[in-house]
Scaffold this motif. Sequence first.
Motif, PDB file in Angstrom:
ATOM      1  N   VAL A   1      36.419  39.486  44.984  1.00 47.18           N
ATOM      2  CA  VAL A   1      37.749  39.668  44.390  1.00 47.18           C
ATOM      3  C   VAL A   1      38.271  38.347  43.850  1.00 47.18           C
ATOM      4  O   VAL A   1      38.815  38.268  42.735  1.00 47.18           O
ATOM      5  CB  VAL A   1      38.720  40.258  45.432  1.00 47.18           C
ATOM      6  N   ALA A   2      38.104  37.277  44.624  1.00 46.02           N
ATOM      7  CA  ALA A   2      38.607  35.974  44.197  1.00 46.02           C
ATOM      8  C   ALA A   2      37.906  35.490  42.926  1.00 46.02           C
ATOM      9  O   ALA A   2      38.554  34.979  42.006  1.00 46.02           O
ATOM     10  CB  ALA A   2      38.427  34.949  45.321  1.00 46.02           C
ATOM     11  N   VAL A   3      36.591  35.647  42.846  1.00 44.99           N
ATOM     12  CA  VAL A   3      35.840  35.190  41.670  1.00 44.99           C
ATOM     13  C   VAL A   3      36.268  35.946  40.414  1.00 44.99           C
ATOM     14  O   VAL A   3      36.456  35.356  39.346  1.00 44.99           O
ATOM     15  CB  VAL A   3      34.326  35.330  41.908  1.00 44.99           C
ATOM     16  N   VAL A   4      36.414  37.262  40.533  1.00 47.99           N
ATOM     17  CA  VAL A   4      36.839  38.057  39.374  1.00 47.99           C
ATOM     18  C   VAL A   4      38.223  37.613  38.897  1.00 47.99           C
ATOM     19  O   VAL A   4      38.454  37.430  37.691  1.00 47.99           O
ATOM     20  CB  VAL A   4      36.834  39.555  39.719  1.00 47.99           C
ATOM     21  N   VAL A   5      39.151  37.420  39.838  1.00 44.95           N
ATOM     22  CA  VAL A   5      40.523  37.057  39.468  1.00 44.95           C
ATOM     23  C   VAL A   5      40.569  35.670  38.843  1.00 44.95           C
ATOM     24  O   VAL A   5      41.133  35.474  37.759  1.00 44.95           O
ATOM     25  CB  VAL A   5      41.445  37.126  40.707  1.00 44.95           C
ATOM     26  N   TYR A   6      39.964  34.670  39.507  1.00 43.83           N
ATOM     27  CA  TYR A   6      40.132  33.315  38.967  1.00 43.83           C
ATOM     28  C   TYR A   6      39.264  33.059  37.740  1.00 43.83           C
ATOM     29  O   TYR A   6      39.593  32.194  36.923  1.00 43.83           O
ATOM     30  CB  TYR A   6      39.961  32.241  40.033  1.00 43.83           C
ATOM     31  N   SER A   7      38.168  33.806  37.555  1.00 40.96           N
ATOM     32  CA  SER A   7      37.391  33.658  36.320  1.00 40.96           C
ATOM     33  C   SER A   7      38.183  34.190  35.133  1.00 40.96           C
ATOM     34  O   SER A   7      38.267  33.535  34.081  1.00 40.96           O
ATOM     35  CB  SER A   7      36.052  34.380  36.442  1.00 40.96           C
TER      36      SER A   7
ATOM     37  N   PRO B   1      43.847  34.275  51.998  1.00 42.04           N
ATOM     38  CA  PRO B   1      42.544  33.672  51.675  1.00 42.04           C
ATOM     39  C   PRO B   1      42.157  33.824  50.207  1.00 42.04           C
ATOM     40  O   PRO B   1      41.588  32.902  49.623  1.00 42.04           O
ATOM     41  CB  PRO B   1      41.565  34.402  52.601  1.00 42.04           C
ATOM     42  N   VAL B   2      42.470  34.974  49.601  1.00 38.94           N
ATOM     43  CA  VAL B   2      42.167  35.144  48.173  1.00 38.94           C
ATOM     44  C   VAL B   2      43.015  34.191  47.342  1.00 38.94           C
ATOM     45  O   VAL B   2      42.520  33.581  46.383  1.00 38.94           O
ATOM     46  CB  VAL B   2      42.408  36.606  47.737  1.00 38.94           C
TER      47      VAL B   2
END
Length: 344
Positions: free
Chosen positions: A127-133, A215-216
């Motif tokens: 989830v974090a990678v998708v959002v920050y990318s 954490p996200v």
Amino acid sequence: MTTAGTTAGAVAKRPGGITTTAYPRYLAGKLGGAAVSLLAVLVTSFFLFRIIPGDPVRAMTHGVPTSAEQMATLRRQFGLDQPLWQQFTDYCAKALTGDLGMSYQFRAPVGELIAAKFPATLLLTGVAVVVYSALGLWLGTRSAWRHGSPGDRLSTGIALTLWSVPSFWLGLLLIIVFSVGIGPVPGMFPTGGMQSGDETGLAYVLDVAHHMVLPVLTLVAVGYAQTLLVMRASLLDEMGGDYLTTARAKGLRDDVVRRRHAVPNALLPTVTMIFINLGHVAAGSILVETVFSWPGLGGLFYQALSVPDLPLVQGLFVVFAGAMIVTNLLADLLYPLLDPRVGR
């Protein structure tokens, strides 16, 4: 006619402008490099963690009355009484068949432990990678296209600040402010863990999402800054190109020039960054998972290092490094589709 036909066949191209003769060599080189890297990871994972000070048997029996005979029996069960070269050959032979060994402290196969913890890490870091990318690409493009503006200076300043902040420190700060509460800000989120109770259905989903917020947010704050800065720098390098001047001279709108011409040519460095981040999905973030007590591979790695549980540490290291190698290989295979000059 024969010479012309031969020449035409020799330079036949695949879609996207990749020559059929050059691409197989490019592909073979990348696959060979990935295979060598994986072998190097196996060797490194074995010898690297043998340097860690400490005796696994003594660590596991700490505080428990244990005789010398019992200690010797444990070492024999774990194979620690064998010569180092024999331990290495046994480890490589098993690893190549998918057997990562038996955990010292959990007394369970390493592969099963990793498989049990992987979904939690995949959920959090995925989830974090998708959002920050997505956020970094969007803000980086806007910042570069309007470079020098107040918005560009503000976004770049925030990104540089967040990129320099240690993730564990930011996580602890968020816990103090939003979990414990400070001043007029009440505690709104859990301090750690993945769930609070035994809820099922929608209540379970909402509970997990509630635990994921901090954490996200920590991972996104650090990750988006890096993506933004890379995308901004890459797009700024392209903005002086003659092809953009030609596109504007043809009467194309500025948005079309940016979307169809500038951004695709600036994507290669950012694609590398995104695929590296995808490799981090397997590794997770050891520090963030430890700070928030997230039950994923990062926390498992921290537990394994504390013993040290050599088979578990080695298995996790192979999985983490292997994920990075595979995602970098996928990025290399994607490059010729984005820029045909790469595969020639």
